[in-house]
Design an enzyme around this catalytic site. Structure first.
Site, PDB file in Angstrom:
ATOM      1  N   ALA A 178       3.227  -0.826   4.723  1.00  0.00           N
ATOM      2  CA  ALA A 178       2.817  -0.865   6.130  1.00  0.00           C
ATOM      3  C   ALA A 178       2.272  -2.232   6.547  1.00  0.00           C
ATOM      4  CB  ALA A 178       1.780   0.230   6.382  1.00  0.00           C
ATOM      5  N   ARG A 228       5.679  12.477  -2.626  1.00  0.00           N
ATOM      6  CA  ARG A 228       5.783  13.034  -1.264  1.00  0.00           C
ATOM      7  C   ARG A 228       6.841  12.267  -0.482  1.00  0.00           C
ATOM      8  NH1 ARG A 228       0.475  11.623   1.097  1.00  0.00           N
ATOM      9  NH2 ARG A 228       1.726  11.834   2.959  1.00  0.00           N
ATOM     10  N   ARG A 243      13.344   4.419  12.318  1.00  0.00           N
ATOM     11  CA  ARG A 243      12.064   5.126  12.305  1.00  0.00           C
ATOM     12  C   ARG A 243      11.240   4.748  13.542  1.00  0.00           C
ATOM     13  NH1 ARG A 243       9.492   4.897   6.523  1.00  0.00           N
ATOM     14  NH2 ARG A 243       8.327   6.637   7.459  1.00  0.00           N
ATOM     15  N   ASP A 301       0.975 -15.713   6.602  1.00  0.00           N
ATOM     16  CA  ASP A 301       0.423 -17.063   6.359  1.00  0.00           C
ATOM     17  C   ASP A 301       0.527 -17.437   4.885  1.00  0.00           C
ATOM     18  OD1 ASP A 301      -0.183 -17.418   9.020  1.00  0.00           O
ATOM     19  OD2 ASP A 301      -2.315 -16.939   8.818  1.00  0.00           O
ATOM     20  N   HIS A 355      12.839  -2.838   1.866  1.00  0.00           N
ATOM     21  CA  HIS A 355      12.249  -1.548   2.250  1.00  0.00           C
ATOM     22  C   HIS A 355      13.152  -0.435   1.758  1.00  0.00           C
ATOM     23  CE1 HIS A 355       9.303  -3.544   4.652  1.00  0.00           C
ATOM     24  NE2 HIS A 355      10.264  -4.295   5.141  1.00  0.00           N
ATOM     25  N   LEU A 356      12.539   0.595   1.247  1.00  0.00           N
ATOM     26  CA  LEU A 356      13.301   1.755   0.774  1.00  0.00           C
ATOM     27  C   LEU A 356      14.005   2.446   1.941  1.00  0.00           C
ATOM     28  CD1 LEU A 356      10.403   2.964  -1.460  1.00  0.00           C
ATOM     29  CD2 LEU A 356      12.649   2.365  -2.370  1.00  0.00           C
ATOM     30  N   SER A 357      13.246   2.652   3.015  1.00  0.00           N
ATOM     31  CA  SER A 357      13.789   3.361   4.173  1.00  0.00           C
ATOM     32  C   SER A 357      14.405   2.364   5.153  1.00  0.00           C
ATOM     33  CB  SER A 357      12.676   4.157   4.863  1.00  0.00           C
ATOM     34  OG  SER A 357      11.654   3.288   5.327  1.00  0.00           O
ATOM     35  N   HIS A 377       4.219  -4.631   8.915  1.00  0.00           N
ATOM     36  CA  HIS A 377       4.219  -4.525  10.370  1.00  0.00           C
ATOM     37  C   HIS A 377       2.924  -5.028  11.000  1.00  0.00           C
ATOM     38  CE1 HIS A 377       7.472  -1.967   9.095  1.00  0.00           C
ATOM     39  NE2 HIS A 377       6.633  -1.085   8.561  1.00  0.00           N
ATOM     40  N   ARG A 434       7.541   0.369  13.351  1.00  0.00           N
ATOM     41  CA  ARG A 434       8.089  -0.121  12.078  1.00  0.00           C
ATOM     42  C   ARG A 434       9.258  -1.087  12.300  1.00  0.00           C
ATOM     43  NH1 ARG A 434       5.674   3.386   8.149  1.00  0.00           N
ATOM     44  NH2 ARG A 434       5.320   5.428   9.066  1.00  0.00           N
ATOM     45  N   ASN A 477       8.045  -5.812  -0.959  1.00  0.00           N
ATOM     46  CA  ASN A 477       7.956  -4.645  -0.092  1.00  0.00           C
ATOM     47  C   ASN A 477       6.480  -4.516   0.253  1.00  0.00           C
ATOM     48  OD1 ASN A 477       7.868  -2.251   1.251  1.00  0.00           O
ATOM     49  ND2 ASN A 477       9.011  -1.065  -0.272  1.00  0.00           N
ATOM     50  N   TYR A 516      11.776   8.122   1.126  1.00  0.00           N
ATOM     51  CA  TYR A 516      11.590   7.159   0.035  1.00  0.00           C
ATOM     52  C   TYR A 516      12.280   7.560  -1.276  1.00  0.00           C
ATOM     53  CZ  TYR A 516       7.987   5.821   3.375  1.00  0.00           C
ATOM     54  OH  TYR A 516       7.334   5.461   4.512  1.00  0.00           O
ATOM     55  N   GLU A 540      12.896  -9.681   1.359  1.00  0.00           N
ATOM     56  CA  GLU A 540      12.113  -8.523   1.838  1.00  0.00           C
ATOM     57  C   GLU A 540      12.910  -7.248   1.561  1.00  0.00           C
ATOM     58  OE1 GLU A 540      11.304  -8.826   6.021  1.00  0.00           O
ATOM     59  OE2 GLU A 540      10.402  -6.812   6.121  1.00  0.00           O
ATOM     60  N   PRO A 586       0.794  -1.227   0.000  1.00  0.00           N
ATOM     61  CA  PRO A 586       0.000   0.000   0.000  1.00  0.00           C
ATOM     62  C   PRO A 586       0.831   1.284   0.000  1.00  0.00           C
ATOM     63  CG  PRO A 586      -0.077  -1.097   2.137  1.00  0.00           C
ATOM     64  CD  PRO A 586       0.551  -2.056   1.178  1.00  0.00           C
ATOM     65  N   ASN A 587       0.333   2.225  -0.763  1.00  0.00           N
ATOM     66  CA  ASN A 587       0.858   3.590  -0.867  1.00  0.00           C
ATOM     67  C   ASN A 587       2.153   3.707  -1.664  1.00  0.00           C
ATOM     68  OD1 ASN A 587      -1.209   4.991   0.631  1.00  0.00           O
ATOM     69  ND2 ASN A 587      -0.416   3.935   2.435  1.00  0.00           N
TER      70      ASN A 587
HETATM   71  O1  CA2 Z   1      10.545   1.848   3.537  1.00  0.00           O
HETATM   72  C1  CA2 Z   1       9.695   1.180   2.957  1.00  0.00           C
HETATM   73  O2  CA2 Z   1       9.856   0.715   1.834  1.00  0.00           O
HETATM   74  C2  CA2 Z   1       8.345   0.935   3.634  1.00  0.00           C
HETATM   75  O3  CA2 Z   1       7.929  -0.385   3.336  1.00  0.00           O
HETATM   76  C3  CA2 Z   1       7.387   1.954   3.047  1.00  0.00           C
HETATM   77  C4  CA2 Z   1       6.011   1.958   3.703  1.00  0.00           C
HETATM   78  C5  CA2 Z   1       6.148   2.038   5.224  1.00  0.00           C
HETATM   79  O4  CA2 Z   1       4.855   1.920   5.817  1.00  0.00           O
HETATM   80  C6  CA2 Z   1       7.060   0.966   5.764  1.00  0.00           C
HETATM   81  O5  CA2 Z   1       7.161   1.132   7.157  1.00  0.00           O
HETATM   82  C7  CA2 Z   1       8.425   1.062   5.148  1.00  0.00           C
HETATM   83  C8  CA2 Z   1       5.182   3.152   3.254  1.00  0.00           C
HETATM   84  C9  CA2 Z   1       5.120   3.392   1.794  1.00  0.00           C
HETATM   85  C10 CA2 Z   1       4.443   4.712   1.596  1.00  0.00           C
HETATM   86  O6  CA2 Z   1       5.037   5.349   0.497  1.00  0.00           O
HETATM   87  C11 CA2 Z   1       4.702   6.639   0.266  1.00  0.00           C
HETATM   88  C12 CA2 Z   1       5.403   7.258  -0.736  1.00  0.00           C
HETATM   89  C13 CA2 Z   1       5.146   8.568  -1.052  1.00  0.00           C
HETATM   90  C14 CA2 Z   1       4.173   9.277  -0.366  1.00  0.00           C
HETATM   91  C15 CA2 Z   1       3.470   8.658   0.633  1.00  0.00           C
HETATM   92  C16 CA2 Z   1       3.728   7.339   0.959  1.00  0.00           C
END
Ligand code: CA2
Length: 146
Positions: free
Chosen positions: A79, A20, A109, A89, A102-104, A82, A113, A76, A25, A100, A12-13
């Site tokens: 959210a 943003r 954080r 499953d 993650h960008l960040s 977590h 997370r 990836n 990210y 796995e 998601p997202n």
């Molecule tokens: O660091 C990552 O790749 C995450 O999986 C990104 C998720 C976050 O919930 C994880 O804790 C770490 C969130 C992705 C949301 O991406 C956005 C990008 C631009 C604007 C808003 C959200």
């Protein structure tokens, strides 16, 4: 001969990338990341099936279907990483290697997370390297399936 295909799932997202929160990210879009993955996979003689969904159920469906069509999963889960026992499953139902990403750096954080259900079944985790992490994940996956 058909190239071996890696399923790359984005939760998601992640469709919002590039619009943003570049401090977490980066400024590349998910389309840019797909291209990075396709180029790297092609260098290694592999292909990719790159997908994104905001829906937990759709991600579960794709994971369930993966064992017939793919050789590994790069995930990836956003959210859902977590929170989602459903994704955990589903991952347990496949015998495929799982990487796995993650960008960040999720450990720098918020505390919520720091927990990842996906990590319980992942062969390895790459986080904190931005879009470069996907390239590293392809390299790691190529090693796992060789
Ligand atoms: O660091 C990552 O790749 C995450 O999986 C990104 C998720 C976050 O919930 C994880 O804790 C770490 C969130 C992705 C949301 O991406 C956005 C990008 C631009 C604007 C808003 C959200």
């Amino acid at each position: 001969m058909m190239k071996k295909c890696i399923l790359i799932l984005n939760g998601p997202n992640l469709n919002m990338l590039g619009s943003r929160e570049p401090e977490f990210y980066g400024d590349q879009t998910l389309g840019d990341i797909e291209k990075i993955c396709a180029d790297q996979a092609s260098k290694l003689g592999l292909s990719i099936d790159f997908r994104n969904s905001n829906s937990e159920g759709e991600l579960v469906d794709w994971i369930q279907q993966s064992k017939n069509n793919h050789v590994a999963i790069i995930l990836n889960a956003g959210a859902y990483t977590h929170t989602s026992i459903a994704i955990l499953d589903a991952l347990r139902t496949t015998n495929l290697p799982i990487v796995e990403v993650h960008l960040s750096n999720i450990f720098q954080r918020e505390e919520y997370r720091h927990v990842s259900f996906v990590s319980q079944v992942a062969d390895g985790v790459i986080c904190g390297f931005g879009s470069q992490g996907y390239k590293l994940a392809i390299d790691a996956t190529a090693k796992l399936i060789s």
